[in-house]
Every structure is written in C-alpha cells, then in structure tokens.
Design an enzyme around this catalytic site. Sequence first.
Site, PDB file in Angstrom:
ATOM      1  N   GLU A  55      -5.997  -8.399 -28.998  1.00 28.96           N
ATOM      2  CA  GLU A  55      -5.308  -8.784 -27.768  1.00 28.96           C
ATOM      3  C   GLU A  55      -5.490 -10.264 -27.472  1.00 28.96           C
ATOM      4  O   GLU A  55      -4.972 -10.790 -26.501  1.00 28.96           O
ATOM      5  CB  GLU A  55      -5.760  -7.922 -26.584  1.00 28.96           C
ATOM      6  CG  GLU A  55      -7.241  -7.855 -26.350  1.00 28.96           C
ATOM      7  CD  GLU A  55      -7.631  -6.859 -25.255  1.00 28.96           C
ATOM      8  OE1 GLU A  55      -6.768  -6.388 -24.510  1.00 28.96           O
ATOM      9  OE2 GLU A  55      -8.840  -6.554 -25.169  1.00 28.96           O
ATOM     10  N   CYS A  93      -2.355   0.377 -28.500  1.00 29.83           N
ATOM     11  CA  CYS A  93      -2.647   1.102 -27.263  1.00 29.83           C
ATOM     12  C   CYS A  93      -2.090   0.388 -26.033  1.00 29.83           C
ATOM     13  O   CYS A  93      -2.285   0.843 -24.908  1.00 29.83           O
ATOM     14  CB  CYS A  93      -4.134   1.375 -27.118  1.00 29.83           C
ATOM     15  SG  CYS A  93      -5.141  -0.115 -27.038  1.00 29.83           S
ATOM     16  N   HIS A 145       0.806  -1.223   0.000  1.00 33.28           N
ATOM     17  CA  HIS A 145       0.000   0.000   0.000  1.00 33.28           C
ATOM     18  C   HIS A 145       0.838   1.271   0.000  1.00 33.28           C
ATOM     19  O   HIS A 145       0.437   2.282  -0.575  1.00 33.28           O
ATOM     20  CB  HIS A 145      -0.963  -0.023   1.186  1.00 33.28           C
ATOM     21  CG  HIS A 145      -2.117  -0.949   0.948  1.00 33.28           C
ATOM     22  ND1 HIS A 145      -2.782  -1.605   1.949  1.00 33.28           N
ATOM     23  CD2 HIS A 145      -2.702  -1.323  -0.200  1.00 33.28           C
ATOM     24  CE1 HIS A 145      -3.733  -2.339   1.414  1.00 33.28           C
ATOM     25  NE2 HIS A 145      -3.707  -2.189   0.119  1.00 33.28           N
TER      26      HIS A 145
HETATM   27  C1  PEP Z   1      -3.806  -4.247 -23.461  1.00 35.43           C
HETATM   28  O1  PEP Z   1      -4.222  -5.348 -23.112  1.00 35.43           O
HETATM   29  O2  PEP Z   1      -2.686  -4.062 -23.992  1.00 35.43           O
HETATM   30  C2  PEP Z   1      -4.632  -3.035 -23.267  1.00 35.43           C
HETATM   31  C3  PEP Z   1      -4.299  -1.872 -23.795  1.00 35.43           C
HETATM   32  O3  PEP Z   1      -5.734  -3.151 -22.480  1.00 35.43           O
HETATM   33  P1  PEP Z   1      -5.690  -3.271 -20.876  1.00 35.43           P
HETATM   34  O4  PEP Z   1      -4.275  -3.004 -20.454  1.00 35.43           O
HETATM   35  O5  PEP Z   1      -6.669  -2.288 -20.377  1.00 35.43           O
HETATM   36  O6  PEP Z   1      -6.116  -4.686 -20.669  1.00 35.43           O
HETATM   37 MG    MG Z   2      -6.307  -5.626 -22.591  1.00 35.69          MG
END
Ligand code: PEP
Ligand code: MG
Length: 525
Positions: free
Chosen positions: A415, A486, A172
């Site tokens: 993904e 992303c 924490h």
């Molecule tokens: C990922 O899986 O790379 C992604 C951008 O989504 P999250 O990290 O929110 O699962």
């Molecule tokens: Mg993801």
Amino acid sequence: MFLLKNEEPLLIQKKSIDNLEEEIDTFRRALAVVKNQIREVKQKMAQQLSENELDIYDAHISILDDPELIDKTIDLITIQKVCADFAINVVAREYIELLEQLDDEYLSARAKDIDEVSSAVVKSIQGKSNQAIELTKPVIIVADKISTHQISVLETRFVLGIITAQGGATDHSSILYNAMGIPAIVGVGSQLNTVQYFNSIILDAEQGLIRIDPDPETLKAFEAQYESHRVEEKINLQSSHLPARTASGKHIKVFANIGNAKEAKEAQLRGADGVGLLRTEFCFLDRKTLPSEDEQYEMYKQMLDELPGKEVIIRLIDIGSDKMVSYIEMDEEENPALGIRALRLGFKHYDSLLRPQIRALLRLSAAFDIQLLFPMIATQQGLKDIKEAIHKEMIILKTEGVAVNTSIPMGIMVEIPNVALMPELFVDDVDFFSFGTNDLAQYMMAADRTNTSVASYLPKAIPGILKLIEKVTEIAHDRGKWVGICGGLAADTKLIETFIGFGVDELSMPSALIPKTKAFIRELE
Ligand code: PEP
Ligand code: MG
C-alpha cells in the site's frame, strides 16, 4: 408508500422577562431534560451501534455542557432581560453561522449538531416534546431533515428508505442510516421542498437515484428490477459457500474483510472462503481503554470461533491517520497519513501496544489457521524489525510453555509505492503480498482518501495500480509466493477479470459483496 414529514418550524419570540432567576432556572432545567433524553436514546441504541457510533450522542451531550454556550446564553438573558428560548437560539445561531461560513464539510456537520441540540432545548423550554416519527406501515420517509433523535427512535421495520433535502454523507444522521442498514439519499437540496404531493416514489440508494411519481411503465420496470435483484441475491447466496471457479477452471479465493465478531459471523453466512483482512485496529477503536493481551486474545478468539476451519489473515494494528484512538498518546501531526501510524506507532509504544498484540495472536496460532499481515510496510528494515519482534516473542512464549505455530505465514500490505515498485526487495522475506488499493491510490495520487474535495483523483490511480499488481504477482509467483487484494478494488467487477488474468490468488472484500462476486467469477471464461 411514502410519508412526507416536514416538521413545523419553531416559533421563537423575543419576550421581555422580569424574573431573571426563574428564566435561568428554566434554561438549566431544559438543558438537563434534553441531556437525559439523549442518554436514554444512547442506551436504547447500545445494542445496535458500536462504541464509536455511540459517540454521536456524547458529542451532543458535550454541546449541552459547553460552558461558553451556557454562559453566553445566561449573559444574554441577564443583560437584555430576554426569554431563555430566544437567548439560546441567538447564541446557537452565532456558532452555526460561524461554522457554516468556513465552508468545510466536517464543520458544517458539527453546525447541524448544534442546530439539532439547541432546537431540542428550545422545544423543551416551550413545553413541546421532541417529535417522533410515528409509523404504522412500511414507508419511504421524505423530509427536509431528520434529527439523530428521530432516527434513533424510528421503528426501523417500517422504514424502506429515507430521502432528505438537507444533510451530507459525513454527518451523524448518515452514519446512523449506514449503521442501521437503511437505504438513504441525503442532501438532495431544496427542490425536494417543492414536492408536496405524490403517489409513489422510487429510491435506489446504490445508484443515488430518485423518481417521483414515475409513469406506470417506469414503476413496473423498477419493481421488476427490484424483484429480480432480490431473486438474484437469493440464488447467489445459495451457491456462495462453493468455490469460485471460472469456466476454464481458474480458482480464486474470495475472502472477507472483517473487524469484529458480528462481521465474522456475517462472513461465514455469506460464504467467505476465509478472511483476507481482519482489521485488528477496530478492536481498539471501539473502546475507551487499551485492551490487555488477554482481552485481545479473547476478542480475536471470538472472531475465529465464528469461522471454524477457515484461513484467517490477521493484520497487526493500523492505528493512526483516519483511525485515531483517544487513549493512546499521539503527537499532533501536520500529515497524519504520512506520520506515525500502524507499526510506526506500534513500535513507539511497544510494550503497551504492539507486544501484547503479538503475544495474543501467537497464543492463538497453534489452534487456528491464522496468518499475520503487516500494514504500512515501507522499507526492508521495517519488515525485518517486525519479524524479529515476532520471533523473539515466539521464543519467550515457548519458554513459558505456550504452544505456538513457529512457521506461521507472514505477509505485507502493498500500500506504499516503494513496496509496490520494488517487490523484489521484500519477496524473499514474506509468504504473501496483499494489495491495499485504498492507501496505494492515496499515496500514488497525493490525494487524501478522507478528503472529499480530492476524491476524483483516486480512481485515476487504477491504470497505474493494475501495472503494479501485474508486476508484483509475476515476481511473487516466480518465488512461490501468493498475492491477494484486500482494498476496495478487489470487488470491482470491471477489474476482476484482469486480476484473474494476472494470476491474483485471492480477493478480499466486505462480506455483503461475496455472493455476487463469486457468481460473477463463475460467469467468466
Ligand atoms: C487499503 O489501504 O486498501 C486497506 C485495505 O487498508 P485500510 O483500508 O484498512 O487502510
Ligand atoms: Mg491501508
């Protein structure tokens, strides 16, 4: 600039007592006092921390409310006729030792919580106050350990950084350092205790580097490096609102990943060209009840209002696995990362969970430049189901007289390996693909992204991921569709040139990395 702060160890003696009732009363009073202290600190931190981060304090209160801990302590006082501080300490140690024996990072962090809370109770019984760290000038704090209470009441404007001998990345205290933006290196081990006197110290939290009493040349070099780093950041920020183009004129969109209005503001400030990933699940994680359609409309609108005229890609809920929400009914699963998460969960609770979200977003689609992104798509049927649900809601909204962008662009996360390997099955039904390299690496390597013991497998997925990005981009471009990234790899400067070479159209990352990334791209051929 430093402060070496090792707290005096607690002195706990086994004393016999005669008045049992009075001793039990003392114990109960101490529990109440500490509980109040924690509540006060929580209130103070409410401005700075999210609901989730504030749960740290509730976790501490629940230790003080734990009937087993209370009963065992009272039994010990009664049966052995010992003083309350001795009794609570014995009982707490039993729990701590048990948890520590299990050799699990999470449980050992919980052991630290019990240690911290029980020590506060002992101090209260002994009439000592919870020691605050008094600061009057900017310092790097060096300590054996620092309690969450001490961190919460720190004068952060005087804290340049923190180094502790104890602690781990998931406890924490570390969560608080991150939330408060304090550079910190924790868990450096007992060698820190041998360091009693020093004049200067270098702390580079990004590199995980500490130098104690560096020689004058090293210190000077570091100071120069620090200064040039700051100057560079300032320059990068000044040009960050401009597009990122390579020397040969290739343009790549540099977008932000956001999850709340504060981050939306930050994205705007840091020069994001748009938002490539708005993680809507964060709007669900930071609260205690399910948000209604209207509440969601307001939450998303608040973020969009911070980003006037910007393209914003909004991902439907990715709740489940490592992003659990206490108020949504979810079955216990052996492997939640492979279970009912994201849209699988959304369809399970369609009317209360997914439908209000779809409606809230469609209601915003006429006024804002938004696109929809679907998480965790694995099959063509999964894509068909969500698109059908959205089209159905479009028709209903239109009959209700609500303006909707009926050609709102829709894309999917890449993904899950099945999509990454066969983009041709999906390409005609999407407007874009966005690579989630975090989950893609986890599923390719069969290595849980939240399990630090298998973390070393994840970077080994990179060569495979690069092949997939190249192939998917080629197929997408052939059909006039675009591709973004992303996940965490988007901001990796060792890979950006390769991504651009593949023709990737957009990179989306935490806002703090945008100025640096744009400057880096401008340096490329
Ligand atoms: C990922 O899986 O790379 C992604 C951008 O989504 P999250 O990290 O929110 O699962
Ligand atoms: Mg993801």
